[in-house]
Design a protein around this motif. Structure first.
Motif, PDB file in Angstrom:
ATOM      1  N   PRO A   1     -61.129  25.184  56.508  1.00 39.31           N
ATOM      2  CA  PRO A   1     -61.647  26.775  56.611  1.00 39.31           C
ATOM      3  C   PRO A   1     -62.655  26.805  57.817  1.00 39.31           C
ATOM      4  O   PRO A   1     -63.310  25.817  57.984  1.00 39.31           O
TER       5      PRO A   1
ATOM      6  N   SER B   1     -65.857  27.116  58.377  1.00 37.09           N
ATOM      7  CA  SER B   1     -67.192  27.181  57.692  1.00 37.09           C
ATOM      8  C   SER B   1     -68.471  27.598  58.569  1.00 37.09           C
ATOM      9  O   SER B   1     -68.341  27.471  59.816  1.00 37.09           O
ATOM     10  N   THR B   2     -69.238  28.072  57.716  1.00 40.61           N
ATOM     11  CA  THR B   2     -70.665  28.755  58.614  1.00 40.61           C
ATOM     12  C   THR B   2     -71.812  27.502  58.465  1.00 40.61           C
ATOM     13  O   THR B   2     -72.318  27.402  57.272  1.00 40.61           O
TER      14      THR B   2
ATOM     15  N   TYR C   1     -69.431  28.829  50.063  1.00 43.43           N
ATOM     16  CA  TYR C   1     -68.341  29.681  50.073  1.00 43.43           C
ATOM     17  C   TYR C   1     -67.240  29.162  48.974  1.00 43.43           C
ATOM     18  O   TYR C   1     -67.343  27.812  48.506  1.00 43.43           O
ATOM     19  N   THR C   2     -66.445  29.898  48.113  1.00 47.20           N
ATOM     20  CA  THR C   2     -65.602  29.628  46.908  1.00 47.20           C
ATOM     21  C   THR C   2     -64.284  29.419  47.607  1.00 47.20           C
ATOM     22  O   THR C   2     -63.790  30.220  48.308  1.00 47.20           O
ATOM     23  N   THR C   3     -63.530  28.306  46.819  1.00 47.71           N
ATOM     24  CA  THR C   3     -62.008  28.377  47.078  1.00 47.71           C
ATOM     25  C   THR C   3     -61.572  27.547  45.900  1.00 47.71           C
ATOM     26  O   THR C   3     -62.291  26.839  45.290  1.00 47.71           O
TER      27      THR C   3
ATOM     28  N   THR D   1     -67.202  25.513  44.762  1.00 49.64           N
ATOM     29  CA  THR D   1     -67.998  26.147  45.804  1.00 49.64           C
ATOM     30  C   THR D   1     -68.707  24.894  46.857  1.00 49.64           C
ATOM     31  O   THR D   1     -69.125  24.032  46.506  1.00 49.64           O
TER      32      THR D   1
END
Length: 611
Positions: free
Chosen positions: A384, A386-387, A311-313, A299
């Motif tokens: 990614p 990201s936010t 977010y997860t990855t 996470t």
């Protein structure tokens, strides 16, 4: 470099709008302003009480101190702890054997690899004394990613913000930790950081998700059995007709096993049922990494110094200089699991080794795991989208009139009456004099910057600056991790091919990703923006050491009249004089590099022509 306005485009419908709100402020114990937008007429007393009472802990990581939490815009406000955190770092010429292959020459900080972890709290003042105990090397230490707001001369980039530190000399850096998260420090002199002049930084603060245990920093490094200086020389020679030398192994937190089975894996213990924070840092000189922990997800709560919406990855691609703060929950079967840091071939990286570490559930006997990696690894070389947790927008109306291009190319450059194959940005292959930094030119009122310093003056009236970093069609299609000093940049967009007006609708001006290192795609473009709110001479460069060695750097001179200059007769000037004295009395090695990382062959007298 040219304005995008020359493309004859118009920008319609990109102006950001927002709902009408009243901006009210809460003041922390330091009196600094912590911004929080709330609807007009809202009763602030419950919110104030919550802020006063909220304490950072496993179930309240969003909290920090009175008036400051994860919703505080740390570009505008930060705690005033009144605390000074001091460290003493000595750099020595020694030997090390991190993977058991055999001892080789190393340059180490306090005799360890990586060097000591610098730990402070958000709002602390750091006071760090660096002692150069090497016999024949200058040095300077860059505090990677730290904003250095109004403290440009503490940035640690010799030839830009300071003179190199001579052998036997010492200097003290002092600056405020106005942001929080994870980073690292490294030499910015020649190829030194590839031989071990690195360490990590933790600035404690709030977080965007809860966790129980902080496992600390975890470095990922490529390792060569030749020295970084030798690798740099070979990289240049191979640049005439082939690839750079390939690294021999990947070190995880300074260790690994070698191909013959010697050495040792890094070992980490996970507590069953608990969530752990791991601070990943890529400290390599030539390798982007692909990272995973078998059977577990990450996470992500921060990239570089920017807190993000979690977010997860399963996988993380991490370029040189980038950091990811990730959470790992130990909710799987109690056993041993492989942690993997492999070379990311999608980013044109190569290495003979494989980074491995063992993560073991507490109560389990440590042994080599038998686990398998996650499926569906990343495709392409990218980060990614990201936010950022703190939502900030970029003004779009002036983009077409103010955006300028910075072309990145690779080809013949005439230096010292030789035609050499070098990297260029904005048409110049950078080389600086470690004894005559840009800040010294500013202090002297001298605007005759050498062309090879690649100085770009930011217009003093500009509130924002916009840059299209573009690979030339003839440049090798290699991904470059681009790092900017003194700022987090806003990543408006990235893509393949040549940027044109047709790409403008793809750009994002509404809370785009922010960080201080981002990939310029091979054969593609990267569009960046940042506010001109930090006076200084700020370097921007590819963080592949071999590319910096061959000139892939530019520097932005921002709000020149407002730069906080060194005081007369201060330690800053003494460092310059001591470097000058050393150069005059010990002319052992001519400058044979860009002044920032290694370049070959030697440039006699440190002079350069034709660029």
């Amino acid at each position: 470099m040219k304005s995008l306005l020359a493309l004859g485009v118009s920008l319609l419908g990109l102006s950001a709008t927002s709902a009408a709100v009243s901006v009210q402020y809460l003041r922390g114990e330091s009196g600094a302003r912590a911004e929080k937008r709330v609807p007009s007429g809202t009763d602030l007393s419950p919110l104030l009480a919550e802020r006063q009472a909220c304490t950072n802990g496993p179930t309240s990581r969003n909290c920090w101190s009175a008036g400051f939490d994860v919703n505080t815009n740390m570009y505008q406000s930060w705690p005033n702890t009144g605390r000074i955190v001091s460290y003493d770092l000595s750099i020595t010429n020694t030997t090390c054997n991190p993977d058991g292959n055999g001892a080789r020459i190393c340059l180490l900080v306090n005799n360890s690899l990586p060097g000591p972890v610098i730990t402070a709290n958000w709002g602390d003042t750091l006071r760090i004394t660096v002692r150069n105990k090497m016999q024949h090397n200058g040095t300077s230490i860059h505090w990677h990613g730290l904003r250095q707001l109004n403290s440009n001369i503490q940035d640690g980039a010799n030839g830009i913000t300071e003179c190199a530190l001579a052998p036997g000399d010492a200097k003290t850096y002092q600056f405020r930790a106005t942001e929080y998260g994870t980073s690292w420090y490294h030499s910015h002199f020649s190829g030194q950081y590839g031989d071990g002049v690195i360490g990590t930084i933790i600035i404690n603060g709030p977080a965007t998700a809860n966790y129980d245990i902080d496992l600390g920093t975890y470095t990922l490094s490529d390792w060569y059995y030749i020295t970084a200086f030798q690798a740099g020389a070979r990289a240049f020679n191979f640049g005439l007709g082939g690839p750079p030398p390939t690294g021999d192994n990947i070190l995880i937190n300074g260790t690994n096993k070698n191909a013959q089975g010697g050495g040792a894996y890094s070992k980490v213990t996970l507590t069953p049922g608990k969530t752990h924070r791991l601070r990943l840092v890529n400290t390599a000189i030539d390798a982007s990494m692909r990272v995973a922990l078998d059977n577990h997800t990450f996470t992500v709560i921060a990239n570089d110094f920017v807190p993000v919406v979690p977010y997860t990855t399963d996988w993380i691609q991490i370029g040189i200089g980038q950091r990811y703060d990730v959470l790992i929950t130990a909710n799987k079967t109690a056993r041993n699991y492989w942690f993997r840091a492999d070379i990311e071939g999608n980013c044109q990286s190569a290495n003979h080794g494989a980074g491995r570490a063992i993560f073991t559930y507490q109560g389990t006997t440590v042994a080599d795991p038998t686990t398998s990696p996650p499926i569906n690894p990343p495709v392409g070389c990218n980060n990614p989208a990201s936010t950022p947790k703190i939502a900030l927008n970029v003004p779009s109306a002036q983009f077409t009139s103010q955006a300028q291009t910075l072309p990145v190319a690779f080809g013949p450059v005439v230096t010292n009456n030789q035609s050499l194959v070098l990297w260029t940005i904005n048409g110049t292959s950078m080389i600086i004099d470690p004894g005559k930094p840009t800040v010294k030119y500013v202090a002297e009122g001298n605007t005759s910057y050498p062309a090879s310093y690649n100085v770009v003056s930011v217009p003093p009236t500009a509130q924002w600056t916009y840059w299209i970093v573009q690979q030339a069609p003839t440049a090798p299609p290699i991904a470059h991790p681009i790092h900017l000093h003194g700022h987090d940049f806003f990543i408006l967009g990235t893509g393949s091919g040549q940027f044109s007006a047709a790409n403008i609708p793809q750009l994002s001006f509404t809370n785009p990703p922010r960080r201080d290192v981002a990939f310029l795609p091979g054969g593609g473009w990267l569009v960046l923006a940042y506010p001109t709110d930090n006076p200084g001479a700020w370097l921007m460069h590819c963080h592949i050491a071999f590319h910096v060695s061959m000139g892939l750097s530019v520097q932005f001179l921002e709000r020149k009249s407002e730069i906080t200059l060194p005081a007369p007769n201060s330690e800053w000037y003494n460092t310059c004089q001591n470097w000058k004295n050393y150069q005059q009395n010990h002319p052992i090695y001519p400058q044979d590099d860009s002044g920032l990382k290694k370049r070959w062959p030697p440039i006699v007298g440190g002079e350069i022509s034709g660029v």
